[in-house]
Design a protein around this motif. Structure first.
Motif, PDB file in Angstrom:
ATOM      1  N   ASN A 134       0.824  -1.205   0.000  1.00  0.00           N
ATOM      2  CA  ASN A 134       0.000   0.000   0.000  1.00  0.00           C
ATOM      3  C   ASN A 134       0.861   1.260   0.000  1.00  0.00           C
ATOM      4  OD1 ASN A 134      -2.598  -1.071  -0.126  1.00  0.00           O
ATOM      5  ND2 ASN A 134      -2.576  -1.555   2.066  1.00  0.00           N
ATOM      6  N   TYR A 135       1.978   1.214   0.712  1.00  0.00           N
ATOM      7  CA  TYR A 135       2.848   2.385   0.770  1.00  0.00           C
ATOM      8  C   TYR A 135       3.300   2.791  -0.638  1.00  0.00           C
ATOM      9  CZ  TYR A 135       6.762   5.420   1.883  1.00  0.00           C
ATOM     10  OH  TYR A 135       7.619   6.490   1.935  1.00  0.00           O
ATOM     11  N   LEU A 165       1.865   1.803  -3.551  1.00  0.00           N
ATOM     12  CA  LEU A 165       0.683   2.138  -4.372  1.00  0.00           C
ATOM     13  C   LEU A 165       0.222   3.569  -4.096  1.00  0.00           C
ATOM     14  CD1 LEU A 165      -1.417  -1.172  -4.125  1.00  0.00           C
ATOM     15  CD2 LEU A 165      -0.189  -0.328  -6.144  1.00  0.00           C
ATOM     16  N   GLY A 166       0.343   4.001  -2.826  1.00  0.00           N
ATOM     17  CA  GLY A 166      -0.076   5.357  -2.465  1.00  0.00           C
ATOM     18  C   GLY A 166       0.703   6.428  -3.204  1.00  0.00           C
ATOM     19  N   LYS A 167       1.945   6.114  -3.555  1.00  0.00           N
ATOM     20  CA  LYS A 167       2.769   7.091  -4.277  1.00  0.00           C
ATOM     21  C   LYS A 167       2.233   7.378  -5.673  1.00  0.00           C
ATOM     22  CE  LYS A 167       7.058   6.435  -1.795  1.00  0.00           C
ATOM     23  NZ  LYS A 167       8.523   6.339  -1.953  1.00  0.00           N
ATOM     24  N   LEU A 168       1.378   6.499  -6.163  1.00  0.00           N
ATOM     25  CA  LEU A 168       0.717   6.761  -7.442  1.00  0.00           C
ATOM     26  C   LEU A 168      -0.258   7.915  -7.293  1.00  0.00           C
ATOM     27  CD1 LEU A 168      -0.014   3.050  -8.252  1.00  0.00           C
ATOM     28  CD2 LEU A 168       1.260   4.557  -9.770  1.00  0.00           C
ATOM     29  N   ILE A 169      -0.884   8.003  -6.121  1.00  0.00           N
ATOM     30  CA  ILE A 169      -1.893   9.048  -5.899  1.00  0.00           C
ATOM     31  C   ILE A 169      -1.233  10.346  -5.446  1.00  0.00           C
ATOM     32  CG2 ILE A 169      -3.851   9.676  -4.395  1.00  0.00           C
ATOM     33  CD1 ILE A 169      -4.952   6.934  -4.838  1.00  0.00           C
ATOM     34  N   PRO A 190      -3.473   1.412 -11.224  1.00  0.00           N
ATOM     35  CA  PRO A 190      -2.209   2.167 -11.284  1.00  0.00           C
ATOM     36  C   PRO A 190      -1.951   2.797 -12.647  1.00  0.00           C
ATOM     37  CG  PRO A 190      -1.807  -0.190 -10.868  1.00  0.00           C
ATOM     38  CD  PRO A 190      -3.272   0.025 -10.793  1.00  0.00           C
TER      39      PRO A 190
END
Lengths: 281, 281
Positions: free
Chosen positions: B116-117, B119-123, B165
């Motif tokens: 999740n950490y 994946l969050g960088k995508l947002i 993503p």
């Protein structure tokens, strides 16, 4: 038809008040330096806390501190069992990195859902803390029985706390989502085909009547101010008149956003209780 | 016109080989139980590793282990400085939670970008590890000089490792993105208006000629197999013939995906070197 957020906000407020009566919650708003623009949001939060019996206080830190010092303060708050949620007032003054500071916050105290760990759950479709404004938009639509599944949702704006998370949340709600932004070539084509149009661009009266169809539901997530200090949305009043349904500004999404922040706080509190119980089992 | 991934894959392979000659890298693929369907992808990874001088090994764990035991193994690997990257072979057998296990992996060893950490960088639009397949799609387009900025990109599929993503990454590339899925009401309307259409639905020959315009660029990210074991994409061959440009299956995105996984490994290695340097400073 204009729709408002007050009724939903009040319902959530009653719910929070009931919960807070038996569960002590404490939110800390970390303010670095002074930024008048975001003060109104913080004032709204403190008022809501006061009315619901939640402890909220603003920890004012001088912009003269080093980032390292701020990191230590956040770490201290992460470890303080008395603190339920931590909020970082934005924008940060120059010299401070939101990327760094946001991710020092323990995801289990991240009331705004701005840590990468919590944002990632939007992509992995896991339960968790969601940013308050996109949550408020979904709550607004559902409170007014506006169907989302299968609808074409056009989002204007791709920010980390609104446009992008909303796109993921709307997709999870089975909408067909299109994300538009400053580099979108034929914006009117996109806005005209929307069943639900969400404006989150931060430009007063950006959406004009010629950009929309009469059948559309418009959610105005804009909060702008004119020279006299009056609040203006991202959608022109005439566009709202033309639309089938449109959310008011002020009195719309913004009211619910504050309430959703406190729902996040309750979520954090519940998680903390659960984890504490597991530890002592 | 069909486009292929081999040339790009070979260029990346040469780059990895050069890097691996001076930087020892070690990837562990954690396999729980046996799943023949994903074995081909793992074989491709091991072959690529072999040809580039990267150490890759498969740690085979019986599905008879408890999840708790697997968690301990991952934690052990997180702390082993000899291991550069950890990959979790999917699908997991029944009784194991991808949500739990993926997030035990240290984000700094998460070669697939599934925590999740990361994946969050995508947002939050931060630099970081990105899932390999959406990366491969962007690399494919760029290698063939297909512009992305301002283009209407329609993505079929909303999965955590591909559709979602990719939507965020395409948005960051200034495309106007629409995400479609099984609940999209008028799919043909969406596919016909695309400048770039990405198929990631996992259904053989799902996209038919009547669904597309002749000007479109089609990226086929599907990997399906017929009864004779032949690989089929998500896009019907006749649709590829109709499209201006279409990516081949096999021989397209899949080839680049493996290469992008190793680029992620290099990224992790560089981060580990940087952090080690900071520690010993």
């Amino acid at each position: 038809m204009l729709i408002y957020g007050k009724e939903v906000r009040d319902a959530i407020k009653a719910e929070i008040k009931k919960y807070a009566a038996v569960n002590r919650m404490h939110m800390v708003i970390l303010q670095i330096g002074e930024d008048p623009a975001s003060q109104m949001y913080v004032n709204g939060i403190c008022k809501f806390a006061d009315e619901t019996g939640v402890d909220a206080d603003i920890l004012k830190l001088s912009a003269g501190n080093s980032q390292e010092q701020i990191i230590h303060i956040i770490e201290y708050m992460n470890n303080d069992p008395d603190i339920t949620g931590i909020m970082l007032q934005k924008p940060l003054p120059p010299g401070f990195s939101l990327e760094v500071l946001a991710n020092v916050i323990d995801p289990y105290k991240d009331v705004e859902g701005i840590t990468n760990y919590n944002l990632g759950k939007l992509i992995s479709y896991e339960q968790g803390i969601r940013p308050a404004t996109p949550k408020a938009i979904l709550t607004m639509l559902k409170a007014h029985n506006i169907p989302i599944e299968g609808k074409k949702v056009t989002i204007l704006g791709r920010s980390t706390i609104l446009g992008q998370p909303l796109a993921a949340m709307m997709t999870a709600e089975n909408a067909t989502v299109t994300i538009c932004h400053s580099k979108t070539v034929n914006l009117v084509e996109e806005t005209k085909r929307a069943d639900i149009l969400v404006a989150a661009v931060g430009k007063p009266n950006f959406v004009t009547p010629d950009m929309i169809n009469e059948d559309v539901v418009v959610i105005d997530a804009g909060i702008n101010f004119d020279e006299e200090g009056r609040m203006l949305g991202d959608v022109h009043p005439e566009a709202k008149e033309k639309a089938r349904i449109a959310s008011a500004v002020p009195g719309g999404v913004g009211l619910i956003t504050v309430a959703e922040l406190f729902r996040n706080l309750v979520y954090l509190k519940e998680e903390q209780i659960r984890r504490q119980r597991e530890k002592t089992r």
